[in-house]
Structure formats: C-alpha cells, structure tokens
Design a protein around this motif. Structure first.
Motif, PDB file in Angstrom:
ATOM      1  N   THR A  62      26.878  36.618  48.042  1.00 51.59           N
ATOM      2  CA  THR A  62      27.579  35.671  46.451  1.00 51.59           C
ATOM      3  C   THR A  62      28.854  34.950  47.400  1.00 51.59           C
ATOM      4  O   THR A  62      29.840  35.237  48.214  1.00 51.59           O
ATOM      5  N   VAL A 114      39.162  34.812  40.003  1.00 53.20           N
ATOM      6  CA  VAL A 114      38.284  36.053  40.781  1.00 53.20           C
ATOM      7  C   VAL A 114      39.016  37.036  40.934  1.00 53.20           C
ATOM      8  O   VAL A 114      39.838  37.090  41.788  1.00 53.20           O
ATOM      9  N   ARG A 115      37.690  38.167  40.959  1.00 50.76           N
ATOM     10  CA  ARG A 115      38.007  39.643  40.864  1.00 50.76           C
ATOM     11  C   ARG A 115      38.771  39.771  42.513  1.00 50.76           C
ATOM     12  O   ARG A 115      38.289  39.367  43.083  1.00 50.76           O
ATOM     13  N   SER A 116      39.215  40.624  42.735  1.00 52.83           N
ATOM     14  CA  SER A 116      39.632  41.288  44.258  1.00 52.83           C
ATOM     15  C   SER A 116      38.287  41.592  44.909  1.00 52.83           C
ATOM     16  O   SER A 116      37.583  42.588  44.041  1.00 52.83           O
ATOM     17  N   SER A 118      35.486  40.593  45.213  1.00 51.77           N
ATOM     18  CA  SER A 118      33.924  40.648  44.834  1.00 51.77           C
ATOM     19  C   SER A 118      33.112  39.384  45.357  1.00 51.77           C
ATOM     20  O   SER A 118      31.919  39.535  44.611  1.00 51.77           O
ATOM     21  N   VAL A 144      40.259  38.516  47.684  1.00 55.26           N
ATOM     22  CA  VAL A 144      38.995  38.163  46.792  1.00 55.26           C
ATOM     23  C   VAL A 144      38.031  38.788  47.647  1.00 55.26           C
ATOM     24  O   VAL A 144      36.326  38.792  47.412  1.00 55.26           O
ATOM     25  N   ARG A 146      35.021  40.283  50.155  1.00 50.45           N
ATOM     26  CA  ARG A 146      34.727  42.493  49.912  1.00 50.45           C
ATOM     27  C   ARG A 146      34.790  42.425  52.088  1.00 50.45           C
ATOM     28  O   ARG A 146      35.541  41.693  52.381  1.00 50.45           O
TER      29      ARG A 146
END
Length: 274
Positions: A62, A114-116, A118, A144, A146
C-alpha cells in the motif's frame, strides 16, 4: 531479514539505474513541462517507480502519495503492482489524465486523513516546498507509515536554480521581488506565489529533522536527477542547496512489526553532514 549482500546488490542496481543518459532525458523532458506535461510527468512517474523499487518491493504494498496531483503517479505505481492511494487538496486534479477518483483522498498533507501505521510506503514528489509547515507534513508521513515501511520524499530546495519555480532565477534576489517581476512581465501572478503556495525549504533543514526524529532512520539522501557519481554534492553543506537541484530523502520507519526480529540495516547515505 535484509543481509549485507542484499544491501550491496541494491546499491549496485541503483547505480546502474542512475546513469548520465537518464539525467539528460529527464532534463530534456523538464524543458517542455509547461507545453507537454504528459511527456515530463509520464517520464517522471516511471522514473519514480524505478527509484522507489530500489529501496522496497512495490507489488502488493500500500503506497500513499501525498500530493498525488493529476494521476500520472497513480497509473505508474498501479502498473508496478502497488495498491496506490493518492491524496490531494483537490481530488478533481486526478481526472486530468483520465484516472478514476476511486481510492483517492481529499485532504491536507499536514493533517493526513489516514490511520497511523497503515501504509507500507509514504511517497511525496515535489510537494514539500508548497507546504507552509513542511516538518509537520513529514511528521504526518512518519505517523501513517508502518514499522519497517519506507518514506520517499523529494522537493526542490529554495536555493536550487529552479527554487523559485516559474519566477526563477529571480528568486535569488528575493521571493517577493521575483513575484512582482513575474506579474509585471506576464500580466498575472505566478501560480507558485512566494509564501502563499511556495515556501523556502532547505536540504539541511530536512536532514536535521530526519536526524532528530527517533522514529525513522535514513536509508539514503541524494540529488534526485543526478547520475550516481554526482551524489557527492549532498555531502557538502551550502553547495548542495544550489547544485542538487532536487533532493530525495529516503527513510525507514523504525520499530518492529509483530513477530519480526529484523533490526536496522545500514544503507548508503547514512552519514550526511548537516
């Protein structure tokens, strides 16, 4: 786990890619950016795919493109197998090259929706100089991504020959003066307006931020369009701000994913003078 042999192999592959012929082709395309944007941005997008893939796999990953623009990068990264998500203040820009707005986000680079932790790859091409709070945008890109993921950020330093964008080279005499000169000559304000949509950023500031951020490690720091043997310019404070033309900072988000024992890997560019 990445081994020392893998690091050497990747470094050699990046050198084979960063040839003088590539640099000349990019420069020639840049000369027609305004009149033939498909040529320049199409070439730049394909080049970016090759650059990013020199640091991390793309297939199935992603990738968040902060400031995705009109969609050239979307087509290139998706063709390379990445799960591409573009973010831009104006989602309408994505339709410029026929890209669907599906999977695109509208939002600010300094407050990513956006999610942390992710995304696998946080990417941004020539956006940082258009943000009033560049370090805040960098912090958001780190947030954001990973652990183990890669950040790839490029920007044009203010003291670069193209630092003033369409007002260059008069920006060397001051951004406000260059803006007024452009408006007198063209009868309209520049698209990139000093301290409104264009801000002075420096390589030294970006490196200082990276060195002081305990959540990332520097994988590479290089002039984006130079051949591999021109990388030395980034090692010289002051000179690099002018000669690098465009700067790339490649980072890895530190920390371990669940079940991972992989530690830090020492790649090129790990020691760059502030």
């Amino acid at each position: 786990m990445t081994t020392a042999d893998d690091v050497v192999t990747d470094r050699a592959a990046r050198r084979r890619f960063a040839t003088l012929g590539r640099s000349v082709a990019l420069f020639r395309a840049f000369l027609v950016e305004q009149t033939d944007p498909d040529r320049f941005y199409g070439l730049l997008a394909a080049d970016s795919v090759r650059q990013v893939s020199g640091y991390t796999a793309l297939t199935g990953r992603t990738l968040l493109d902060v400031g995705g623009g009109p969609g050239y990068f979307a087509a290139a990264f998706r063709a390379a197998g990445a799960r591409y998500v573009g973010l831009d203040p104006d989602v309408g820009d994505f339709s410029a090259v026929g890209e669907s707005v599906a999977g695109m986000l509208r939002g600010s680079g300094t407050a990513l929706p956006v999610r942390s932790a992710s995304v696998d790859i946080a990417f941004s091409s020539n956006v940082l100089e258009h943000v009033s709070e560049p370090q805040r945008m960098l912090d958001e890109m780190v947030r954001v991504t990973r652990p183990g993921g890669v950040l790839f950020v490029s920007f044009t330093p203010w003291l670069s020959p193209w630092g003033g964008h369409e007002t260059a080279p008069w920006h060397y005499l001051g951004g406000d003066r260059a803006r007024r000169r452009y408006q007198r000559r063209m009868g309209r304000p520049p698209k990139n307006r000093y301290r409104e949509t264009l801000f002075p950023v420096s390589i030294s500031d970006a490196l200082r931020w990276a060195r002081g951020n305990g959540e990332v490690e520097v994988l590479d720091a290089l002039p984006r369009y130079h051949p591999w043997w021109g990388r030395w310019v980034v090692q010289v404070p002051g000179v690099r701000e002018v000669v690098a033309w465009n700067f790339v900072l490649v980072l890895r988000r530190t920390g371990h994913e669940p079940g991972s024992l992989a530690g830090k890997t020492q790649l090129t560019g790990g020691r760059v003078a502030m």
